[in-house]
Design a protein around this motif. Structure first.
Motif, mmCIF file in Angstrom:
data_model
loop_
_atom_site.group_PDB
_atom_site.id
_atom_site.type_symbol
_atom_site.label_atom_id
_atom_site.label_comp_id
_atom_site.label_asym_id
_atom_site.label_seq_id
_atom_site.Cartn_x
_atom_site.Cartn_y
_atom_site.Cartn_z
ATOM 1 N N THR A 101 0.929 -1.116 0.099
ATOM 2 C CA THR A 101 0.024 0.055 0.008
ATOM 3 C C THR A 101 0.792 1.084 0.020
ATOM 4 O O THR A 101 0.611 1.957 -0.704
ATOM 5 C CB THR A 101 -0.883 0.005 1.283
ATOM 6 N N ALA A 102 1.869 1.189 0.780
ATOM 7 C CA ALA A 102 2.674 2.408 0.821
ATOM 8 C C ALA A 102 3.592 2.633 -0.267
ATOM 9 O O ALA A 102 3.787 3.831 -0.919
ATOM 10 C CB ALA A 102 3.646 2.153 2.137
ATOM 11 N N GLU A 103 3.813 1.397 -1.133
ATOM 12 C CA GLU A 103 4.463 1.746 -2.327
ATOM 13 C C GLU A 103 3.614 2.138 -3.522
ATOM 14 O O GLU A 103 4.242 2.865 -4.257
ATOM 15 C CB GLU A 103 5.061 0.049 -2.940
ATOM 16 N N THR A 104 2.361 1.936 -3.388
ATOM 17 C CA THR A 104 1.260 2.295 -4.513
ATOM 18 C C THR A 104 1.302 3.966 -4.177
ATOM 19 O O THR A 104 1.177 4.617 -5.156
ATOM 20 C CB THR A 104 -0.031 1.598 -4.183
ATOM 21 N N SER A 105 1.541 4.478 -2.846
ATOM 22 C CA SER A 105 1.570 5.669 -2.667
ATOM 23 C C SER A 105 2.644 6.416 -2.705
ATOM 24 O O SER A 105 3.057 7.660 -2.402
ATOM 25 C CB SER A 105 0.892 6.015 -1.172
ATOM 26 N N THR B 125 8.464 3.926 3.978
ATOM 27 C CA THR B 125 7.453 3.193 4.608
ATOM 28 C C THR B 125 7.200 1.917 4.521
ATOM 29 O O THR B 125 7.261 0.971 5.032
ATOM 30 C CB THR B 125 6.046 4.026 4.887
ATOM 31 N N ALA B 126 7.440 1.671 2.910
ATOM 32 C CA ALA B 126 7.119 0.093 2.352
ATOM 33 C C ALA B 126 8.399 -0.538 2.768
ATOM 34 O O ALA B 126 8.202 -1.520 3.191
ATOM 35 C CB ALA B 126 7.019 0.424 0.924
ATOM 36 N N THR C 128 10.811 -4.556 6.377
ATOM 37 C CA THR C 128 11.936 -5.072 7.248
ATOM 38 C C THR C 128 11.225 -5.631 8.701
ATOM 39 O O THR C 128 11.858 -6.459 9.227
ATOM 40 C CB THR C 128 12.890 -3.832 7.789
ATOM 41 N N GLN C 129 10.126 -5.065 9.020
ATOM 42 C CA GLN C 129 9.267 -5.546 10.245
ATOM 43 C C GLN C 129 8.633 -6.912 10.124
ATOM 44 O O GLN C 129 8.920 -7.834 10.822
ATOM 45 C CB GLN C 129 7.966 -4.665 10.604
ATOM 46 N N LEU D 60 12.212 -2.746 -3.750
ATOM 47 C CA LEU D 60 12.042 -1.515 -3.390
ATOM 48 C C LEU D 60 13.342 -0.556 -3.345
ATOM 49 O O LEU D 60 13.477 0.432 -3.634
ATOM 50 C CB LEU D 60 11.651 -1.561 -1.696
ATOM 51 N N HIS D 61 14.556 -1.123 -3.017
ATOM 52 C CA HIS D 61 15.831 -0.388 -2.980
ATOM 53 C C HIS D 61 16.014 -0.031 -4.594
ATOM 54 O O HIS D 61 16.614 1.077 -4.931
ATOM 55 C CB HIS D 61 16.778 -1.199 -2.295
ATOM 56 N N TYR D 62 15.803 -1.091 -5.462
ATOM 57 C CA TYR D 62 15.741 -0.781 -6.758
ATOM 58 C C TYR D 62 14.921 0.277 -7.403
ATOM 59 O O TYR D 62 15.332 1.461 -8.172
ATOM 60 C CB TYR D 62 15.619 -2.085 -7.707
ATOM 61 N N SER D 63 13.711 0.329 -6.977
ATOM 62 C CA SER D 63 12.772 1.585 -7.119
ATOM 63 C C SER D 63 13.130 2.770 -6.649
ATOM 64 O O SER D 63 12.854 3.751 -7.211
ATOM 65 C CB SER D 63 11.412 1.057 -6.701
ATOM 66 N N ASN D 64 14.093 2.691 -5.614
ATOM 67 C CA ASN D 64 14.469 3.682 -4.915
ATOM 68 C C ASN D 64 15.744 4.564 -5.214
ATOM 69 O O ASN D 64 16.365 5.294 -4.919
ATOM 70 C CB ASN D 64 14.380 3.597 -3.573
#
Length: 214
Positions: free
Chosen positions: A41-45, A50-51, A56-57, A75-79
């Motif tokens: 959900t956070a990635e979509t936003s 947060t994603a 990690t949690q 996620l790291h690649y997207s960032n």
């Protein structure tokens, strides 16, 4: 008496090792699912921080390490944090060496970093697992073309076209590779197929005209 003891000992051992009815598992699938959903959900936003924190949690709560590593890699690649992405995808690949997604993740990172050697290694690794993988075949073909090794490029594009005969990018790559080798007949054949599917494909008309002149 001795026989009675012999019969009782296995019973006590089994009873001691049996799971207690009130014992709690260290992994709560509902909690894991909530964390995973929070991440997507956070990635979509577009909230990648947060994603990433949610995954990690997820891992700290006992979530599957392979799944967590694979998602962290993405996620790291997207960032655009390619070192962390490579590390996470590498972890996923070490846990499941035949995972196509983990190996493709490493390929994506290598291409983003313009790392020719790592791109080659990653693509070849994918092809060992899945010989007809489109992404890996096109990556190898593109490297050969960029290095002006048009013979190998044409062969790699032709290999792609065996399983993806209608792919416009593979047709274009094969056509231009053939044209660079003055194989005008092969170039015209590929350009003709390409233009018949997509008349406005970039530079296809120019390539076809060049093959006609030679």
């Amino acid at each position: 008496m001795h026989r009675l003891l012999a019969l009782l000992i296995p019973f006590f051992v089994l009873a001691a090792s049996a799971p207690r009815g009130n014992s709690k598992s260290t992994v709560n699938p509902t909690e894991l699912g909530t964390l995973w959903t929070a991440s997507t959900t956070a990635e979509t936003s577009k909230d990648l921080a947060t994603a990433t924190a949610a995954i990690t949690q997820f891992q700290q709560a006992g979530g599957d390490t392979f799944l967590a590593s694979l998602r962290l890699g993405w996620l790291h690649y997207s960032n655009a944090d390619y070192p962390k992405a490579a590390k996470a995808y590498g972890k996923a690949a070490s846990l499941k060496p035949t995972s196509i997604n983990a190996q493709l993740g490493l390929l994506n990172v290598a291409q983003a970093q313009l790392d020719i050697r790592s791109t080659t290694v990653a693509a070849e690794t994918v092809l060992k697992i899945q010989p007809t993988n489109y992404r890996a075949l096109m990556a190898i073909a593109g490297l050969h073309f960029a290095q002006k090794d048009y013979r190998k490029a044409a062969a790699s594009y032709a290999r792609t076209l065996v399983t993806y005969p209608d792919d416009p990018d593979a047709l274009s790559g094969h056509a231009w590779s053939a044209l660079r080798m003055n194989d005008n007949a092969s170039a015209m054949q590929s350009f003709t197929l390409l233009l018949s599917m997509n008349p406005s494909y970039p530079s296809a008309s120019e390539g076809y005209a060049a093959a006609m002149k030679n």
